[in-house]
Scaffold this motif. Structure first.
Motif, short mmCIF file in Angstrom:
data_model
loop_
_atom_site.label_atom_id
_atom_site.label_comp_id
_atom_site.label_asym_id
_atom_site.label_seq_id
_atom_site.Cartn_x
_atom_site.Cartn_y
_atom_site.Cartn_z
N VAL A 14 2.32 5.18 89.22
CA VAL A 14 3.76 5.43 89.19
C VAL A 14 4.33 5.79 90.56
O VAL A 14 5.56 5.81 90.74
CB VAL A 14 4.11 6.55 88.18
CG1 VAL A 14 3.78 6.09 86.76
CG2 VAL A 14 3.38 7.84 88.50
N GLU A 15 3.46 6.09 91.53
CA GLU A 15 3.93 6.44 92.87
C GLU A 15 3.09 5.68 93.91
O GLU A 15 1.98 5.24 93.61
CB GLU A 15 3.79 7.95 93.12
CG GLU A 15 4.61 8.83 92.19
CD GLU A 15 6.10 8.77 92.46
OE1 GLU A 15 6.53 8.07 93.40
OE2 GLU A 15 6.86 9.43 91.72
N SER A 22 2.82 10.91 95.99
CA SER A 22 1.90 10.67 94.88
C SER A 22 1.05 11.90 94.58
O SER A 22 0.80 12.24 93.42
CB SER A 22 1.00 9.47 95.21
OG SER A 22 0.28 9.03 94.09
N TYR A 23 0.61 12.60 95.62
CA TYR A 23 -0.19 13.81 95.41
C TYR A 23 0.64 14.92 94.76
O TYR A 23 0.17 15.63 93.87
CB TYR A 23 -0.76 14.31 96.74
CG TYR A 23 -1.59 13.29 97.49
CD1 TYR A 23 -2.40 12.40 96.82
CD2 TYR A 23 -1.54 13.23 98.88
CE1 TYR A 23 -3.16 11.46 97.52
CE2 TYR A 23 -2.29 12.30 99.59
CZ TYR A 23 -3.10 11.42 98.90
OH TYR A 23 -3.84 10.49 99.59
N ARG A 24 1.89 15.06 95.21
CA ARG A 24 2.76 16.08 94.60
C ARG A 24 2.96 15.80 93.12
O ARG A 24 2.91 16.72 92.29
CB ARG A 24 4.13 16.08 95.30
CG ARG A 24 4.15 16.67 96.68
CD ARG A 24 5.59 16.88 97.14
NE ARG A 24 5.65 17.09 98.58
CZ ARG A 24 5.96 16.17 99.47
NH1 ARG A 24 6.25 14.94 99.07
NH2 ARG A 24 5.99 16.45 100.75
N GLN A 25 3.17 14.54 92.78
CA GLN A 25 3.40 14.19 91.39
C GLN A 25 2.14 14.45 90.55
O GLN A 25 2.23 14.92 89.42
CB GLN A 25 3.82 12.72 91.26
CG GLN A 25 4.19 12.28 89.86
CD GLN A 25 5.38 13.02 89.29
OE1 GLN A 25 6.16 13.63 90.04
NE2 GLN A 25 5.55 13.00 87.98
N GLU A 91 -1.86 21.01 103.05
CA GLU A 91 -0.71 21.90 103.04
C GLU A 91 0.28 21.57 101.93
O GLU A 91 1.06 22.43 101.53
CB GLU A 91 0.01 21.83 104.40
CG GLU A 91 -0.85 22.23 105.59
CD GLU A 91 -1.41 23.64 105.47
OE1 GLU A 91 -0.72 24.51 104.90
OE2 GLU A 91 -2.55 23.87 105.93
N THR A 92 0.23 20.34 101.43
CA THR A 92 1.23 19.88 100.45
C THR A 92 0.88 20.26 99.03
O THR A 92 1.74 20.60 98.21
CB THR A 92 1.41 18.36 100.57
OG1 THR A 92 1.88 18.05 101.88
CG2 THR A 92 2.41 17.83 99.54
N VAL A 93 -0.40 20.18 98.68
CA VAL A 93 -0.83 20.51 97.32
C VAL A 93 -1.92 21.56 97.37
O VAL A 93 -2.62 21.72 98.37
CB VAL A 93 -1.35 19.26 96.57
CG1 VAL A 93 -0.23 18.27 96.32
CG2 VAL A 93 -2.50 18.58 97.33
N ARG A 94 -2.08 22.28 96.27
CA ARG A 94 -3.08 23.34 96.18
C ARG A 94 -4.26 22.96 95.30
O ARG A 94 -5.23 23.70 95.19
CB ARG A 94 -2.43 24.62 95.65
CG ARG A 94 -1.36 25.19 96.58
CD ARG A 94 -0.83 26.51 96.05
NE ARG A 94 0.17 27.08 96.95
CZ ARG A 94 0.78 28.25 96.74
NH1 ARG A 94 0.48 28.96 95.65
NH2 ARG A 94 1.67 28.69 97.60
N ALA A 95 -4.15 21.83 94.62
CA ALA A 95 -5.19 21.41 93.68
C ALA A 95 -6.51 21.13 94.41
O ALA A 95 -6.52 20.81 95.61
CB ALA A 95 -4.74 20.15 92.94
#
Length: 230
Positions: A14-15, A22-25, A91-95
């Motif tokens: 989807v991204e 895409s990582y944020r989603q 820095e953008t995602v914590r997963a």
């Protein structure tokens, strides 16, 4: 048993794949792990790209290894997204991150970064090349690694033997080629098994019926439908 849902290159169904968008989603959708691919630019930067060339996923052309980071940053990776460097992803995602590398040079740069930023608990390193996993484990004691077993000719014991020799804790298999025999052999050896790429309810049911420990998917819907009991 916990069944991990792994966002494949973010949620590339989807991204735009391997982009911050895409990582944020993937994180917003509750993916347990985000999988991405890293390659080295001409000047040695770790950039998130799957293919050896940029042609398919950007508006540019040429080999990643022949382009500098500055040149890569000028490309449109989809919907105005740029090609991210690995530090941006961190820095953008914590997963938790499942990071795939294909050559020893990239593995060594990644290993140095994992050590410098104390990422052993957050980053799992994956590769289809046994020597990449062996070298990573040597450089980063305690790092978790995954062997991508790509060959359909690998017999169950052969795959398990390769993973154990490389120090991998997980084997990732093409969902179209996974057999119960392989899963049972891996589990008997104390290894986890994940499947890729699980994009339909039928494939998800198969993954659960085979007793897989998780699945990589392109679509966030698999996260919600994956909570049923097969």
């Amino acid at each position: 048993m916990t069944f991990l849902t792994i966002g494949h290159r973010g949620v590339m169904g989807v991204e735009p794949e391997n982009t911050l968008r895409s990582y944020r989603q993937a994180e917003r959708c509750g993916m347990d792990v985000i999988a991405l691919d890293l390659r080295l630019s001409k000047d040695g930067a770790l950039v998130a790209l799957h293919d050896p060339e940029v042609d398919r996923t950007t508006d540019g052309s040429g080999a990643v290894a022949d382009l500098t980071l500055a040149e890569l940053r000028e490309l449109d990776a989809g919907q105005g997204e740029h090609v991210p460097v690995f530090e941006e992803v961190l820095e953008t995602v914590r997963a938790p991150l499942h990071v795939s590398v294909r050559d020893l040079a990239a593995a060594r740069v990644l290993a140095e970064l994992i050590l410098r930023r104390d990422l052993t608990a957050r980053v799992e390193v994956a590769s289809c090349r046994d020597e990449v996993l062996t070298e990573t484990a040597r450089l980063v004691p305690g790092v978790r690694t995954t062997l991508y077993a790509l060959s359909p000719d690998d017999d169950p014991q052969g795959v398990v033997g390769r993973a154990r020799a490389a120090g991998a804790g997980t084997i990732a298999l093409d969902i179209r080629r996974v057999t119960l025999e392989t899963v049972e052999a891996a589990h008997a050896a104390g290894l986890r098994v994940t499947g890729w790429t699980v994009n339909t309810l039928e494939q998800l049911r198969l993954a659960r019926a085979l007793g897989l420990d998780g699945a990589a998917t392109d679509f966030p819907e698999i996260r919600s439908t994956g909570r049923f009991t097969a």
